[in-house]
Design an enzyme around this catalytic site. Sequence first.
Site, PDB file in Angstrom:
ATOM      1  N   HIS A 101       1.264  -4.182   9.016  1.00  0.00           N
ATOM      2  CA  HIS A 101       0.859  -3.587   7.734  1.00  0.00           C
ATOM      3  C   HIS A 101       1.870  -2.498   7.345  1.00  0.00           C
ATOM      4  O   HIS A 101       2.376  -1.775   8.201  1.00  0.00           O
ATOM      5  CB  HIS A 101      -0.547  -3.008   7.849  1.00  0.00           C
ATOM      6  CG  HIS A 101      -1.121  -2.630   6.524  1.00  0.00           C
ATOM      7  ND1 HIS A 101      -0.779  -1.458   5.883  1.00  0.00           N
ATOM      8  CD2 HIS A 101      -1.983  -3.285   5.697  1.00  0.00           C
ATOM      9  CE1 HIS A 101      -1.416  -1.414   4.722  1.00  0.00           C
ATOM     10  NE2 HIS A 101      -2.158  -2.509   4.588  1.00  0.00           N
ATOM     11  N   GLY A 147      -2.816   0.412  -2.541  1.00  0.00           N
ATOM     12  CA  GLY A 147      -3.525   1.674  -2.723  1.00  0.00           C
ATOM     13  C   GLY A 147      -3.170   2.427  -3.994  1.00  0.00           C
ATOM     14  O   GLY A 147      -3.484   3.608  -4.128  1.00  0.00           O
ATOM     15  N   SER A 180      -4.261  -3.516  -4.337  1.00  0.00           N
ATOM     16  CA  SER A 180      -5.117  -3.145  -5.475  1.00  0.00           C
ATOM     17  C   SER A 180      -5.989  -4.292  -5.986  1.00  0.00           C
ATOM     18  O   SER A 180      -6.194  -4.443  -7.197  1.00  0.00           O
ATOM     19  CB  SER A 180      -4.265  -2.566  -6.622  1.00  0.00           C
ATOM     20  OG  SER A 180      -3.635  -1.373  -6.201  1.00  0.00           O
ATOM     21  N   GLU A 221       1.975  -8.487   0.429  1.00  0.00           N
ATOM     22  CA  GLU A 221       1.462  -7.204  -0.024  1.00  0.00           C
ATOM     23  C   GLU A 221       2.614  -6.359  -0.579  1.00  0.00           C
ATOM     24  O   GLU A 221       3.272  -5.631   0.176  1.00  0.00           O
ATOM     25  CB  GLU A 221       0.812  -6.449   1.137  1.00  0.00           C
ATOM     26  CG  GLU A 221      -0.416  -7.119   1.693  1.00  0.00           C
ATOM     27  CD  GLU A 221      -1.442  -6.074   2.139  1.00  0.00           C
ATOM     28  OE1 GLU A 221      -2.565  -6.124   1.661  1.00  0.00           O
ATOM     29  OE2 GLU A 221      -1.091  -5.214   2.940  1.00  0.00           O
ATOM     30  N   LYS A 255      -9.070   0.218   7.043  1.00  0.00           N
ATOM     31  CA  LYS A 255      -8.088   1.263   7.410  1.00  0.00           C
ATOM     32  C   LYS A 255      -8.790   2.339   8.245  1.00  0.00           C
ATOM     33  O   LYS A 255      -9.616   1.997   9.072  1.00  0.00           O
ATOM     34  CB  LYS A 255      -7.409   1.808   6.150  1.00  0.00           C
ATOM     35  CG  LYS A 255      -6.816   0.679   5.301  1.00  0.00           C
ATOM     36  CD  LYS A 255      -5.937   1.149   4.191  1.00  0.00           C
ATOM     37  CE  LYS A 255      -5.440  -0.064   3.404  1.00  0.00           C
ATOM     38  NZ  LYS A 255      -4.475   0.277   2.378  1.00  0.00           N
ATOM     39  N   ASN A 290      -9.859  -4.722   4.890  1.00  0.00           N
ATOM     40  CA  ASN A 290      -9.127  -3.799   5.753  1.00  0.00           C
ATOM     41  C   ASN A 290      -9.675  -2.390   5.484  1.00  0.00           C
ATOM     42  O   ASN A 290      -9.326  -1.764   4.491  1.00  0.00           O
ATOM     43  CB  ASN A 290      -7.627  -3.880   5.423  1.00  0.00           C
ATOM     44  CG  ASN A 290      -6.803  -2.887   6.226  1.00  0.00           C
ATOM     45  OD1 ASN A 290      -7.310  -2.270   7.161  1.00  0.00           O
ATOM     46  ND2 ASN A 290      -5.544  -2.733   5.861  1.00  0.00           N
ATOM     47  N   GLU A 345       1.528   0.334   6.138  1.00  0.00           N
ATOM     48  CA  GLU A 345       1.200   1.706   6.567  1.00  0.00           C
ATOM     49  C   GLU A 345       1.585   1.935   8.026  1.00  0.00           C
ATOM     50  O   GLU A 345       1.967   3.044   8.401  1.00  0.00           O
ATOM     51  CB  GLU A 345      -0.296   1.986   6.325  1.00  0.00           C
ATOM     52  CG  GLU A 345      -0.566   2.187   4.841  1.00  0.00           C
ATOM     53  CD  GLU A 345      -1.953   1.791   4.381  1.00  0.00           C
ATOM     54  OE1 GLU A 345      -2.838   1.557   5.222  1.00  0.00           O
ATOM     55  OE2 GLU A 345      -2.146   1.694   3.144  1.00  0.00           O
TER      56      GLU A 345
HETATM   57  P1  PGA Z   1      -5.530  -1.773  -1.330  1.00  0.00           P
HETATM   58  O1  PGA Z   1      -4.925  -1.998   0.115  1.00  0.00           O
HETATM   59  O2  PGA Z   1      -6.450  -2.922  -1.621  1.00  0.00           O
HETATM   60  O3  PGA Z   1      -6.267  -0.455  -1.240  1.00  0.00           O
HETATM   61  O4  PGA Z   1      -4.387  -1.712  -2.274  1.00  0.00           O
HETATM   62  C1  PGA Z   1      -4.535  -3.265   0.539  1.00  0.00           C
HETATM   63  C2  PGA Z   1      -3.962  -3.201   1.922  1.00  0.00           C
HETATM   64  O5  PGA Z   1      -3.385  -2.174   2.281  1.00  0.00           O
HETATM   65  O6  PGA Z   1      -4.077  -4.146   2.704  1.00  0.00           O
END
Ligand code: PGA
Length: 245
Positions: free
Chosen positions: A102, A173, A205, A167, A19, A17, A104
């Site tokens: 997601h 993140g 992460s 998640e 983003k 992803n 976010e």
């Molecule tokens: P990350 O994000 O690996 O940076 O923690 C995962 C995600 O948001 O799908």
Amino acid sequence: MLRICEFTNMKKLIVANWKCNPTTLKEAKLLFNSVKNGVKNIKNVEVVICPPFIYLSNIQHLKSDIQFGAQDCFWEQNGAFTGEISPSMLKDLGVDYVIIGHSERRKYQQEKDSMINKKIKAALKIGLKPILCIDKTSQIRKLQRSVKMNEVHRLKKDFWGAIIAYEPLFAIGTGKPCSVDKAKKMRIAIKKKLNKNIPILYGGSVDSQNARDYVKKAGFQGLLVGGASLNAQEFIKIVKNVAKA
Ligand code: PGA
């Protein structure tokens, strides 16, 4: 509509992803090409890259064994919906997967479960494989009591064919991944609520050090990788480590 049995003998799935990154097409092509070269001989892992919409058609023609996904889609196939991208458009472009719900998007675009529900149905209808992101808040210990339980109930009824990505918010993140034991418990709890064949990914992460454990020890079907997917060498290591799991 996709059927759950399509996934029973599925390869491990590693979804990148990206983003809202990178900021130029040149960088996006470079990143894609590096990953493509690094994973080309790996057969037992399906690699899916989800770039920003705007790069999809540009890197689609560079395609190898890598599959493509979008980071979101709208719930209608066409019409007067300014700024939206529909599942039909993605399908036409050769996209196979779409991340939906997601955290976010829930946070910054105020996406609600009812919207997510409609998006999943629209994606399935057109033959995309939706990757539904769910989390567990720190106050709610059991999935049964989770605020996200509605999604799971609806999913059970309507959404055979979806993939789940567990998640946990605290891990996204932050560089603080969920412990393998805790992630495993959640995977089992989700599976119990749904169907034993539903593929469940872990996200939050993930890096080359912990990737293998989520698959091998916690039993996830694969991973949803954010930050680490922007570093080609790190992402390739993740894929290679999972291939060995
Ligand atoms: P990350 O994000 O690996 O940076 O923690 C995962 C995600 O948001 O799908």
